[in-house]
Write a protein that holds these residues in place. Structure first.
Motif, PDB file in Angstrom:
ATOM      1  N   ASP A  52       0.809  -1.218   0.000  1.00  0.00           N
ATOM      2  CA  ASP A  52       0.000   0.000   0.000  1.00  0.00           C
ATOM      3  C   ASP A  52       0.838   1.262   0.000  1.00  0.00           C
ATOM      4  O   ASP A  52       1.910   1.311   0.636  1.00  0.00           O
ATOM      5  N   ASP A  53       0.352   2.260  -0.659  1.00  0.00           N
ATOM      6  CA  ASP A  53       0.799   3.666  -0.611  1.00  0.00           C
ATOM      7  C   ASP A  53       1.854   4.026  -1.652  1.00  0.00           C
ATOM      8  O   ASP A  53       1.944   5.169  -2.050  1.00  0.00           O
ATOM      9  N   HIS A  99      -5.091   3.952  -4.893  1.00  0.00           N
ATOM     10  CA  HIS A  99      -5.180   4.176  -3.448  1.00  0.00           C
ATOM     11  C   HIS A  99      -5.506   5.654  -3.214  1.00  0.00           C
ATOM     12  O   HIS A  99      -5.095   6.219  -2.219  1.00  0.00           O
ATOM     13  N   HIS A 144      -4.778  10.032  -0.254  1.00  0.00           N
ATOM     14  CA  HIS A 144      -4.927   9.161   0.908  1.00  0.00           C
ATOM     15  C   HIS A 144      -5.755   9.786   2.039  1.00  0.00           C
ATOM     16  O   HIS A 144      -5.382   9.716   3.214  1.00  0.00           O
ATOM     17  N   HIS A 169       3.317  -2.246   4.123  1.00  0.00           N
ATOM     18  CA  HIS A 169       3.549  -0.830   3.845  1.00  0.00           C
ATOM     19  C   HIS A 169       5.032  -0.583   3.558  1.00  0.00           C
ATOM     20  O   HIS A 169       5.484  -0.844   2.472  1.00  0.00           O
TER      21      HIS A 169
END
Ligand SMILES: [Zn+2]
Length: 388
Positions: free
Chosen positions: A23-24, A79, A83, A189
């Motif tokens: 993610d991210d 995503h 965020h 992450h």
């Protein structure tokens, strides 16, 4: 001999599945995780925060690195742009975050489509989900649990692998997915070769150990897109048999927010299937199952099975809540017409009208100690909302 599964059982795949999601768009995913994935031929799904890449935020991948991920055969999910907690945005902001990020990924990475969303913080409610459905074919949360063929694909469950999660725990999840032919989605992450300083950092050598276990177990690895293609692509829950809250695990988008001593994987005292809920109702502690939001007016009653453990007689209150106020409540012994019995399962069907809960948006179901004292362990199983 085969045992007939209850109608409530989730539908297994033909084999267990594991998906690695990152993610991210952190730079350490590219520099530390990607080489380990590539060395084992495991394609992953990267959920990218698009403005971080477009504007070159510190600590994130560059556009060229994201393009390399695509060239190497990885899966890309959106995503969002920045965020945010999607449940706090104006309608205009929400559309910008969902539509803008998808459009940027398709353009900047030369992808024909980016149909899948990774929800920031896993936070989505009913109004947000209505908009997500307009722009995406699926939505992945961080609600822990496993996915099945009939899982609603806008409520995909995923297990967050934070700093504190041991390799052995993740290995156990993989083995469980193999055993029950479910789909395990893991979330990572940032990565570090040193000592993690943030809860979202994971040690690279531990990541390697997890990937090695995935490989030696022989479990099938799929990207998010590949896993979705093996599902029934169910976009809404099937209400014909009721809306299940818990069968062998939480269902239909319910997340475990319980704070009492409990387990959702009790295997010794089970009504049906493989697991039940073990609950020790002490000093106002409770089980709490959270949902993005259900229109209670569609339901007539709630049905569940209760077992009093070795002692019985527990004082426990079932509470339906909309996140701000109580919609209705009732004591389980009142609903049963007598004390919770020890040593046996009892079914109880509770008309919502008897709880004073006929309308409203259901977000939280509590089973809460109603004694303020120390009570013995009890069990619950097969909790379902029955439609009108
Ligand atoms: Zn995130």
């Amino acid at each position: 001999m085969t045992l007939a599964l209850p109608a409530s059982a989730a539908k297994p795949f033909t084999e267990g599945l594991v998906t690695i999601t990152l993610d991210d768009g952190w730079a350490t995913q590219f520099s530390l995780a990607r080489p380990e994935l590539n060395a084992r031929n495991i394609p992953a799904t990267y959920g990218l925060v698009t403005l971080a890449i477009a504007e070159g935020w510190g600590g994130y991948m560059t556009l060229a690195q994201a393009q390399t991920l695509v060239a190497e055969g990885n899966d890309i999910a959106s995503h969002t742009l920045t965020h945010p907690d999607l449940t706090t945005l104006s309608p205009t902001q929400l559309v910008a975050e969902l539509q803008g990020s998808r459009a940027w990924l398709e353009s900047a990475l030369g992808l024909p489509a980016v149909p899948n969303l990774v929800v920031p913080y896993g936070l989505q409610n009913a109004p947000v989900l209505d908009v997500i459905r307009q722009y995406y074919a699926s939505s992945r949360t961080v609600n822990a649990g496993r996915n099945f063929r009939d899982t609603v694909i806008y409520e995909l469950r995923a297990n967050d692998v934070a700093r504190s999660v041991p390799v052995s725990t993740v290995q156990g999840w993989v083995d469980q997915a193999i055993a029950e032919k479910s789909w395990l989605i893991l979330v990572f992450h940032e990565f570090t070769n040193g000592t993690p300083t943030r809860d979202t950092e994971y040690v690279t050598s531990d990541f390697e150990a997890i990937l090695d276990h995935v490989q030696t177990s022989g479990v099938r690895t799929v990207t998010l897109s590949e896993g979705l293609a093996l599902t029934e692509r169910r976009t809404h829950p099937d209400l014909t048999a009721g809306f299940f809250v818990y069968t062998d695990g939480l269902q239909n988008g319910f997340a475990n927010w319980s704070w009492a001593d409990h387990s959702l994987d009790e295997t010794n005292v089970v009504h049906a299937g493989t697991s039940a809920i073990r609950f020790e109702p002490d000093t106002w502690n409770g089980l709490m199952f959270h949902h993005p939001g259900l229109d209670l007016s569609q339901y007539e009653s709630i049905r569940l099975w209760v077992h009093g453990g070795t002692v019985g007689g527990q004082a426990v209150r079932l509470v339906l809540h909309d996140g701000a106020q109580v919609l209705g409540s009732i004591r389980l012994d009142t609903a049963l017409g007598g004390a919770i019995a020890p040593g046996t399962w009892q079914q109880v069907t509770i008309p919502l009208a008897n709880m004073g809960a006929s309308t409203g948006t259901l977000q939280d179901i509590y089973f809460q100690d109603d004694s303020g004292t120390d009570q013995p362990v009890m069990y619950l199983d097969d909790v379902v909302l029955l439609p009108n």
